[in-house]
Design a protein around this motif. Structure first.
Motif, PDB file in Angstrom:
ATOM      1  N   ALA A 190      -0.315  13.153  56.779  1.00 35.08           N
ATOM      2  CA  ALA A 190      -1.083  14.299  57.274  1.00 35.08           C
ATOM      3  C   ALA A 190      -2.392  13.859  57.910  1.00 35.08           C
ATOM      4  O   ALA A 190      -2.790  14.367  58.969  1.00 35.08           O
ATOM      5  CB  ALA A 190      -1.350  15.277  56.131  1.00 35.08           C
ATOM      6  N   ASP A 191      -3.069  12.899  57.295  1.00 35.64           N
ATOM      7  CA  ASP A 191      -4.346  12.419  57.831  1.00 35.64           C
ATOM      8  C   ASP A 191      -4.156  11.682  59.156  1.00 35.64           C
ATOM      9  O   ASP A 191      -5.010  11.775  60.051  1.00 35.64           O
ATOM     10  CB  ASP A 191      -5.035  11.513  56.815  1.00 35.64           C
ATOM     11  N   LEU A 192      -3.053  10.948  59.286  1.00 33.29           N
ATOM     12  CA  LEU A 192      -2.779  10.272  60.553  1.00 33.29           C
ATOM     13  C   LEU A 192      -2.542  11.295  61.656  1.00 33.29           C
ATOM     14  O   LEU A 192      -3.027  11.127  62.782  1.00 33.29           O
ATOM     15  CB  LEU A 192      -1.573   9.342  60.411  1.00 33.29           C
ATOM     16  N   LEU A 193      -1.818  12.365  61.352  1.00 30.53           N
ATOM     17  CA  LEU A 193      -1.599  13.416  62.340  1.00 30.53           C
ATOM     18  C   LEU A 193      -2.903  14.128  62.694  1.00 30.53           C
ATOM     19  O   LEU A 193      -3.141  14.464  63.861  1.00 30.53           O
ATOM     20  CB  LEU A 193      -0.569  14.417  61.814  1.00 30.53           C
ATOM     21  N   VAL A 242       5.585  10.460  64.026  1.00 33.15           N
ATOM     22  CA  VAL A 242       4.968  10.494  62.693  1.00 33.15           C
ATOM     23  C   VAL A 242       5.519  11.656  61.870  1.00 33.15           C
ATOM     24  O   VAL A 242       5.824  11.505  60.681  1.00 33.15           O
ATOM     25  CB  VAL A 242       3.440  10.577  62.812  1.00 33.15           C
ATOM     26  N   THR A 243       5.686  12.812  62.488  1.00 35.09           N
ATOM     27  CA  THR A 243       6.165  14.003  61.770  1.00 35.09           C
ATOM     28  C   THR A 243       7.556  13.800  61.196  1.00 35.09           C
ATOM     29  O   THR A 243       7.865  14.285  60.099  1.00 35.09           O
ATOM     30  CB  THR A 243       6.153  15.224  62.704  1.00 35.09           C
ATOM     31  N   SER A 244       8.424  13.066  61.901  1.00 33.22           N
ATOM     32  CA  SER A 244       9.807  12.907  61.449  1.00 33.22           C
ATOM     33  C   SER A 244       9.973  11.830  60.384  1.00 33.22           C
ATOM     34  O   SER A 244      11.079  11.576  59.916  1.00 33.22           O
ATOM     35  CB  SER A 244      10.728  12.601  62.631  1.00 33.22           C
ATOM     36  N   CYS A 245       8.871  11.195  59.979  1.00 30.74           N
ATOM     37  CA  CYS A 245       8.933  10.158  58.937  1.00 30.74           C
ATOM     38  C   CYS A 245       8.857  10.808  57.554  1.00 30.74           C
ATOM     39  O   CYS A 245       7.917  11.545  57.265  1.00 30.74           O
ATOM     40  CB  CYS A 245       7.788   9.156  59.109  1.00 30.74           C
ATOM     41  N   ALA A 246       9.840  10.537  56.718  1.00 28.87           N
ATOM     42  CA  ALA A 246       9.814  11.040  55.343  1.00 28.87           C
ATOM     43  C   ALA A 246       8.740  10.294  54.550  1.00 28.87           C
ATOM     44  O   ALA A 246       8.534   9.086  54.752  1.00 28.87           O
ATOM     45  CB  ALA A 246      11.178  10.852  54.686  1.00 28.87           C
ATOM     46  N   PRO A 247       8.036  10.977  53.643  1.00 31.76           N
ATOM     47  CA  PRO A 247       6.980  10.310  52.865  1.00 31.76           C
ATOM     48  C   PRO A 247       7.463   9.060  52.140  1.00 31.76           C
ATOM     49  O   PRO A 247       6.717   8.083  52.025  1.00 31.76           O
ATOM     50  CB  PRO A 247       6.530  11.394  51.885  1.00 31.76           C
ATOM     51  N   GLU A 248       8.710   9.063  51.651  1.00 29.76           N
ATOM     52  CA  GLU A 248       9.215   7.889  50.928  1.00 29.76           C
ATOM     53  C   GLU A 248       9.445   6.691  51.846  1.00 29.76           C
ATOM     54  O   GLU A 248       9.633   5.569  51.373  1.00 29.76           O
ATOM     55  CB  GLU A 248      10.504   8.228  50.181  1.00 29.76           C
ATOM     56  N   ASP A 249       9.427   6.925  53.166  1.00 27.06           N
ATOM     57  CA  ASP A 249       9.588   5.822  54.119  1.00 27.06           C
ATOM     58  C   ASP A 249       8.258   5.353  54.686  1.00 27.06           C
ATOM     59  O   ASP A 249       8.225   4.586  55.654  1.00 27.06           O
ATOM     60  CB  ASP A 249      10.509   6.249  55.268  1.00 27.06           C
ATOM     61  N   LEU A 250       7.158   5.806  54.098  1.00 18.51           N
ATOM     62  CA  LEU A 250       5.827   5.433  54.574  1.00 18.51           C
ATOM     63  C   LEU A 250       5.223   4.381  53.643  1.00 18.51           C
ATOM     64  O   LEU A 250       5.341   4.475  52.424  1.00 18.51           O
ATOM     65  CB  LEU A 250       4.923   6.662  54.604  1.00 18.51           C
ATOM     66  N   LEU A 279      -9.777  -7.123  57.776  1.00 17.36           N
ATOM     67  CA  LEU A 279      -9.962  -7.082  59.217  1.00 17.36           C
ATOM     68  C   LEU A 279     -10.585  -5.786  59.713  1.00 17.36           C
ATOM     69  O   LEU A 279     -10.812  -5.632  60.912  1.00 17.36           O
ATOM     70  CB  LEU A 279      -8.612  -7.304  59.920  1.00 17.36           C
ATOM     71  N   GLY A 280     -10.838  -4.847  58.796  1.00 15.12           N
ATOM     72  CA  GLY A 280     -11.497  -3.611  59.200  1.00 15.12           C
ATOM     73  C   GLY A 280     -10.548  -2.470  59.519  1.00 15.12           C
ATOM     74  O   GLY A 280     -10.986  -1.406  59.964  1.00 15.12           O
ATOM     75  N   PHE A 281      -9.250  -2.690  59.307  1.00 12.00           N
ATOM     76  CA  PHE A 281      -8.311  -1.605  59.577  1.00 12.00           C
ATOM     77  C   PHE A 281      -7.138  -1.629  58.606  1.00 12.00           C
ATOM     78  O   PHE A 281      -6.824  -2.636  57.985  1.00 12.00           O
ATOM     79  CB  PHE A 281      -7.820  -1.626  61.022  1.00 12.00           C
ATOM     80  N   THR A 282      -6.529  -0.452  58.483  1.00 10.49           N
ATOM     81  CA  THR A 282      -5.380  -0.232  57.610  1.00 10.49           C
ATOM     82  C   THR A 282      -4.126  -0.127  58.451  1.00 10.49           C
ATOM     83  O   THR A 282      -4.159   0.350  59.583  1.00 10.49           O
ATOM     84  CB  THR A 282      -5.583   1.079  56.813  1.00 10.49           C
ATOM     85  N   SER A 283      -3.007  -0.562  57.872  1.00  7.87           N
ATOM     86  CA  SER A 283      -1.701  -0.438  58.522  1.00  7.87           C
ATOM     87  C   SER A 283      -0.904   0.660  57.834  1.00  7.87           C
ATOM     88  O   SER A 283      -0.679   0.616  56.626  1.00  7.87           O
ATOM     89  CB  SER A 283      -0.945  -1.779  58.416  1.00  7.87           C
ATOM     90  N   ILE A 284      -0.489   1.666  58.619  1.00  8.01           N
ATOM     91  CA  ILE A 284       0.402   2.719  58.137  1.00  8.01           C
ATOM     92  C   ILE A 284       1.745   2.508  58.822  1.00  8.01           C
ATOM     93  O   ILE A 284       1.823   2.529  60.058  1.00  8.01           O
ATOM     94  CB  ILE A 284      -0.144   4.127  58.449  1.00  8.01           C
ATOM     95  N   SER A 312      -9.555   2.620  51.373  1.00 10.80           N
ATOM     96  CA  SER A 312      -9.596   4.080  51.513  1.00 10.80           C
ATOM     97  C   SER A 312      -8.211   4.672  51.778  1.00 10.80           C
ATOM     98  O   SER A 312      -7.815   5.650  51.127  1.00 10.80           O
ATOM     99  CB  SER A 312     -10.580   4.482  52.619  1.00 10.80           C
ATOM    100  N   TRP A 313      -7.444   4.109  52.706  1.00 13.73           N
ATOM    101  CA  TRP A 313      -6.115   4.656  52.990  1.00 13.73           C
ATOM    102  C   TRP A 313      -5.090   4.307  51.913  1.00 13.73           C
ATOM    103  O   TRP A 313      -4.277   5.163  51.544  1.00 13.73           O
ATOM    104  CB  TRP A 313      -5.633   4.204  54.368  1.00 13.73           C
ATOM    105  N   PRO A 314      -5.050   3.104  51.370  1.00 13.07           N
ATOM    106  CA  PRO A 314      -4.087   2.836  50.296  1.00 13.07           C
ATOM    107  C   PRO A 314      -4.277   3.728  49.066  1.00 13.07           C
ATOM    108  O   PRO A 314      -3.344   3.895  48.272  1.00 13.07           O
ATOM    109  CB  PRO A 314      -4.351   1.364  49.961  1.00 13.07           C
ATOM    110  N   ALA A 315      -5.466   4.302  48.895  1.00 12.64           N
ATOM    111  CA  ALA A 315      -5.703   5.186  47.752  1.00 12.64           C
ATOM    112  C   ALA A 315      -5.034   6.546  47.923  1.00 12.64           C
ATOM    113  O   ALA A 315      -4.888   7.298  46.947  1.00 12.64           O
ATOM    114  CB  ALA A 315      -7.207   5.381  47.548  1.00 12.64           C
ATOM    115  N   LYS A 316      -4.606   6.911  49.133  1.00 11.36           N
ATOM    116  CA  LYS A 316      -3.973   8.198  49.378  1.00 11.36           C
ATOM    117  C   LYS A 316      -2.497   8.136  48.988  1.00 11.36           C
ATOM    118  O   LYS A 316      -1.866   7.081  49.086  1.00 11.36           O
ATOM    119  CB  LYS A 316      -4.057   8.577  50.863  1.00 11.36           C
TER     120      LYS A 316
END
Length: 392
Positions: A247-250, A264-272, A186-191, A236-240
């Motif tokens: 960090a890129d979203l911020l 976004v800042t308060s989200c732990a990386p393991e919960d992303l 669809l042209g976009f990524t979901s984070i 592109s985003w799933p490869a990160k």
């Protein structure tokens, strides 16, 4: 009713919910799930009134468990604001009246919690058995006469009266039923993430801006889940890794109005969780012989209307009822006709809204914002009337 046995490819929300629904109605079910176990399955789900009513219809006990585990719109202290990227209010979503207006609340719940509730419900004693087989990938299915058969990756074959493909957006069963209908990007990524409730708009909020959309919904009294959809090249985003994605979203949206950056800042990386978003062309055929599709296998839907899980639960409630009321061939004819009409319409509408929501054109963005503002002057929007008024 003649005793039948249903084989289900896929142990996601649709597959497990179907096993619960059929077991409650006296139909034996076996579910084949490729994963070794049920683990972390993403962030959260907004169950809208149509989905909640479907859960209640599947099993009142299941409905009570979902309400207990999630955060109901009845508990929202304020309406949910929909804002522009720089904080201008476009509309307030009046969620507190959903129960009175639509017959059920909206419920925010973690996907993993809903999955666990369904898995536990499958294991509870019932009129007939419902069994989940792990590390069991369905690679082929066929139908002949009154029998349907699955073949697993380990070489085993099992037969029943019906095979249901609940095996997701990249469904094996879809190709067998409808031919080659590949997923389309669809042209976009979901984070997606889980965060502490921010200081403002802690019950939830929506932002729309150039090239993206941000949605957040509370699921308990201290936390919320959120989804950011960002225009991007496929893969592109799933490869990160998740720290880089956060960090890129911020970097991309950090200047958007509060409380987006705080959330976004308060989200732990393991919960992303990061995934590209796909749907597919609406299918002309949902079943062939005794093979039938359900959920994302039948109708992958972009997230902008929040209807993926809700549509799957509608499918489950409909198919379970029809299998108790008709013989298998008649049940599948009715199911394919009724469900495809509704789901295909929503797939098309979701794709249109996604184009508006992710526009980078200032002019189209202004048109989008005017349309959202105009909803304040309407008693019911498409989202409300077409989606929430549905009753199984």
């Amino acid at each position: 009713m003649k005793s039948i046995k249903v084989l289900v490819a896929g142990g996601g929300i649709g597959g497990l919910a179907l096993a619960v629904a059929l077991r409650e109605r006296g139909i034996t079910t076996e579910v084949f799930e490729r994963a070794k176990s049920f683990g972390n399955t993403g962030s959260g789900i907004e169950l809208t009134p149509n989905g909640v009513k479907s859960v209640d219809h599947i099993s009142p006990q299941l409905g009570a468990a979902v309400r207990s585990a999630g955060w109901s719109s009845d508990q929202h202290a304020t309406d949910m604001p929909i804002k522009t990227w720089n904080g201008k209010l476009l509309k307030s979503r009046e969620v507190g009246n959903f129960q009175a207006k639509w017959g059920a609340p909206m419920i925010g719940i973690l996907r993993a919690d809903l999955h666990q509730i369904l898995a536990e419900a499958v294991r509870r004693p019932g009129p007939t058995s419902a069994t989940v087989h792990h590390q069991a990938t369905v690679v082929e299915a066929s139908s002949s006469g009154g029998t349907a058969t699955v073949r697993l990756a380990d070489g085993r074959s099992l037969s029943g009266d019906l095979v249901v493909g609940a095996d997701g957006v990249r469904s094996t069963l879809r190709t067998l039923v409808a031919g080659e209908v590949p997923p389309r990007y669809l042209g976009f990524t979901s984070i997606r993430g889980i965060s502490k409730r921010p200081a403002v708009h802690g019950d939830g909020f929506v932002f729309v801006g150039p090239g993206g959309h941000f949605f957040a919904e509370a699921f308990d009294d201290t936390r919320l889940f959120w989804t950011a959809t960002v225009n991007a090249d496929e893969h592109s985003w799933p490869a990160k890794d998740t720290e880089q994605a956060r960090a890129d979203l911020l970097d991309l949206w950090g200047e958007w109005s509060a409380p987006l950056a705080e959330t976004v800042t308060s989200c732990a990386p393991e919960d992303l969780v990061v995934t590209d978003v796909h749907d597919c062309e609406p299918l002309k055929r949902w079943h062939t012989g005794r093979l039938v599709l359900l959920g994302d296998a039948a109708h992958p839907i972009g997230p902008v209307l929040g209807q993926g899980a809700n549509m799957a639960l509608e499918d489950v409630a409909s198919l379970a009822d029809l299998l108790t009321e008709h013989d298998v061939p008649a049940a599948l004819r009715h199911y394919g006709r009724v469900r495809s009409r509704r789901a295909n319409k929503i797939v098309r509408h979701s794709r249109l809204i996604a184009r508006l929501g992710h526009t980078t054109s200032p002019l189209v963005g202004q048109v989008r914002d005017v349309l959202i503002r105009s909803m304040k002057r309407r008693e019911e929007t498409y989202r409300d009337k077409e989606l929430f008024s549905y009753t199984p």
